[in-house]
Design a protein around this motif. Structure first.
Motif, mmCIF file in Angstrom:
data_model
loop_
_atom_site.group_PDB
_atom_site.id
_atom_site.type_symbol
_atom_site.label_atom_id
_atom_site.label_comp_id
_atom_site.label_asym_id
_atom_site.label_seq_id
_atom_site.Cartn_x
_atom_site.Cartn_y
_atom_site.Cartn_z
ATOM 1 N N ASN A 1 59.962 -39.784 48.131
ATOM 2 C CA ASN A 1 60.118 -38.389 47.711
ATOM 3 C C ASN A 1 61.073 -37.577 48.577
ATOM 4 O OD1 ASN A 1 58.203 -37.980 45.416
ATOM 5 N ND2 ASN A 1 56.781 -38.800 46.914
ATOM 6 N N LEU A 2 61.149 -37.924 49.852
ATOM 7 C CA LEU A 2 61.911 -37.100 50.797
ATOM 8 C C LEU A 2 63.162 -37.791 51.321
ATOM 9 C CD1 LEU A 2 58.835 -35.937 52.910
ATOM 10 C CD2 LEU A 2 59.839 -34.791 50.931
ATOM 11 N N THR A 3 63.354 -39.042 51.019
ATOM 12 C CA THR A 3 64.416 -39.937 51.484
ATOM 13 C C THR A 3 64.219 -40.337 52.943
ATOM 14 O OG1 THR A 3 66.136 -38.423 52.282
ATOM 15 C CG2 THR A 3 66.093 -38.871 49.897
ATOM 16 N N ALA A 59 65.975 -31.453 58.700
ATOM 17 C CA ALA A 59 65.411 -31.890 57.417
ATOM 18 C C ALA A 59 64.627 -30.779 56.729
ATOM 19 C CB ALA A 59 64.523 -33.116 57.612
ATOM 20 N N GLU A 60 64.111 -29.833 57.502
ATOM 21 C CA GLU A 60 63.308 -28.765 56.889
ATOM 22 C C GLU A 60 64.118 -27.947 55.880
ATOM 23 O OE1 GLU A 60 64.829 -27.299 60.869
ATOM 24 O OE2 GLU A 60 63.819 -29.090 60.189
ATOM 25 N N THR A 61 65.415 -27.914 56.020
ATOM 26 C CA THR A 61 66.248 -27.188 55.054
ATOM 27 C C THR A 61 66.628 -28.047 53.847
ATOM 28 O OG1 THR A 61 68.301 -27.766 56.194
ATOM 29 C CG2 THR A 61 67.214 -25.726 56.875
ATOM 30 N N LYS A 62 66.393 -29.344 53.947
ATOM 31 C CA LYS A 62 66.763 -30.268 52.875
ATOM 32 C C LYS A 62 65.593 -30.645 51.975
ATOM 33 C CE LYS A 62 70.092 -32.369 55.984
ATOM 34 N NZ LYS A 62 70.344 -33.541 56.803
ATOM 35 N N ILE A 63 64.378 -30.431 52.444
ATOM 36 C CA ILE A 63 63.182 -30.836 51.695
ATOM 37 C C ILE A 63 62.724 -29.672 50.819
ATOM 38 C CG2 ILE A 63 60.778 -31.544 51.886
ATOM 39 C CD1 ILE A 63 61.537 -32.904 54.552
ATOM 40 N N THR A 64 62.678 -29.900 49.525
ATOM 41 C CA THR A 64 62.256 -28.851 48.598
ATOM 42 C C THR A 64 60.728 -28.784 48.525
ATOM 43 O OG1 THR A 64 62.162 -30.314 46.661
ATOM 44 C CG2 THR A 64 64.295 -29.266 47.166
ATOM 45 N N GLY A 65 60.234 -27.673 48.029
ATOM 46 C CA GLY A 65 58.800 -27.528 47.830
ATOM 47 C C GLY A 65 58.260 -28.550 46.854
ATOM 48 N N ASP A 66 59.039 -28.845 45.815
ATOM 49 C CA ASP A 66 58.619 -29.854 44.837
ATOM 50 C C ASP A 66 58.490 -31.224 45.487
ATOM 51 O OD1 ASP A 66 58.449 -28.020 42.775
ATOM 52 O OD2 ASP A 66 60.400 -28.534 41.917
ATOM 53 N N ALA A 67 59.440 -31.577 46.342
ATOM 54 C CA ALA A 67 59.399 -32.887 47.009
ATOM 55 C C ALA A 67 58.196 -32.967 47.951
ATOM 56 C CB ALA A 67 60.694 -33.146 47.771
ATOM 57 N N ALA A 68 57.910 -31.874 48.653
ATOM 58 C CA ALA A 68 56.751 -31.849 49.553
ATOM 59 C C ALA A 68 55.454 -31.983 48.760
ATOM 60 C CB ALA A 68 56.755 -30.566 50.378
ATOM 61 N N LEU A 69 55.366 -31.281 47.622
ATOM 62 C CA LEU A 69 54.177 -31.365 46.769
ATOM 63 C C LEU A 69 54.032 -32.763 46.172
ATOM 64 C CD1 LEU A 69 51.746 -30.033 45.448
ATOM 65 C CD2 LEU A 69 53.267 -29.261 43.620
ATOM 66 N N ASP A 70 55.128 -33.338 45.699
ATOM 67 C CA ASP A 70 55.086 -34.696 45.146
ATOM 68 C C ASP A 70 54.626 -35.692 46.204
ATOM 69 O OD1 ASP A 70 55.970 -33.720 42.725
ATOM 70 O OD2 ASP A 70 58.046 -34.420 42.978
ATOM 71 N N THR A 71 55.028 -35.466 47.451
ATOM 72 C CA THR A 71 54.612 -36.346 48.548
ATOM 73 C C THR A 71 53.109 -36.232 48.774
ATOM 74 O OG1 THR A 71 56.785 -36.153 49.580
ATOM 75 C CG2 THR A 71 54.977 -36.904 50.978
ATOM 76 N N VAL A 103 50.735 -35.198 46.666
ATOM 77 C CA VAL A 103 50.007 -35.761 45.519
ATOM 78 C C VAL A 103 50.125 -37.284 45.509
ATOM 79 C CG1 VAL A 103 49.939 -35.871 42.988
ATOM 80 C CG2 VAL A 103 50.199 -33.663 44.137
ATOM 81 N N GLY A 104 51.322 -37.796 45.781
ATOM 82 C CA GLY A 104 51.535 -39.240 45.781
ATOM 83 C C GLY A 104 50.711 -39.948 46.837
ATOM 84 N N ILE A 105 50.636 -39.370 48.032
ATOM 85 C CA ILE A 105 49.836 -39.977 49.101
ATOM 86 C C ILE A 105 48.365 -39.982 48.697
ATOM 87 C CG2 ILE A 105 48.983 -39.624 51.461
ATOM 88 C CD1 ILE A 105 51.851 -38.693 52.189
ATOM 89 N N LYS A 106 47.886 -38.861 48.197
ATOM 90 C CA LYS A 106 46.483 -38.779 47.784
ATOM 91 C C LYS A 106 46.157 -39.809 46.705
ATOM 92 C CE LYS A 106 43.056 -35.609 45.922
ATOM 93 N NZ LYS A 106 42.786 -34.286 45.387
ATOM 94 N N GLU A 107 47.017 -39.924 45.686
ATOM 95 C CA GLU A 107 46.767 -40.868 44.588
ATOM 96 C C GLU A 107 46.816 -42.317 45.064
ATOM 97 O OE1 GLU A 107 49.582 -39.762 41.562
ATOM 98 O OE2 GLU A 107 48.327 -38.092 40.878
ATOM 99 N N ARG A 108 47.815 -42.666 45.880
ATOM 100 C CA ARG A 108 47.926 -44.043 46.366
ATOM 101 C C ARG A 108 46.739 -44.429 47.238
ATOM 102 N NH1 ARG A 108 52.682 -46.763 47.688
ATOM 103 N NH2 ARG A 108 51.315 -48.349 48.540
ATOM 104 N N LEU A 109 46.302 -43.523 48.111
ATOM 105 C CA LEU A 109 45.153 -43.821 48.965
ATOM 106 C C LEU A 109 43.901 -44.035 48.128
ATOM 107 C CD1 LEU A 109 45.759 -41.347 51.919
ATOM 108 C CD2 LEU A 109 45.965 -43.842 51.983
#
Length: 96
Positions: A18-20, A51-63, A65-71
């Motif tokens: 999600n964040l590269t 990196a804080e200027t390159k990471i969007t709110g959507d990417a942070a949220l997707d990360t 949610v993705g971590i929670k679902e995978r775990l």
């Protein structure tokens, strides 16, 4: 419950997707307690300088949610508390 290495591997895979990888320095995890007193996981994603200027709110949220679902799919019951910090913030002892 999953072991720490498996948790870190999952968190790193999801964060990188999600964040590269260029924005991720490292990932750590530890046992924690949530605001209601339940067992939880504290996952810290250490980001590279700038990196804080390159990471969007959507990417942070997707990360998150993705971590929670995978775990959950892997059988981890504890809730993941995902935090972001730079290496400098960690070294300064700041709360990520």
């Amino acid at each position: 419950m999953l072991d720490e290495k498996k948790i870190r591997d999952i968190a790193r895979q999801v964060a990188t997707a999600n964040l590269t990888s260029a924005n991720i320095s490292s990932v750590s995890s530890s046992a924690a307690v949530d605001s209601e007193g339940h067992d939880a996981l504290r996952i810290t994603i250490v980001i590279t300088p700038g990196a804080e200027t390159k990471i969007t709110g959507d990417a942070a949220l997707d990360t998150l949610v993705g971590i929670k679902e995978r775990l959950r799919r892997e059988g981890e019951e504890r809730f993941p508390i995902v935090e972001y910090a730079t290496q400098e913030e960690l070294e300064a002892g700041g709360d990520p």
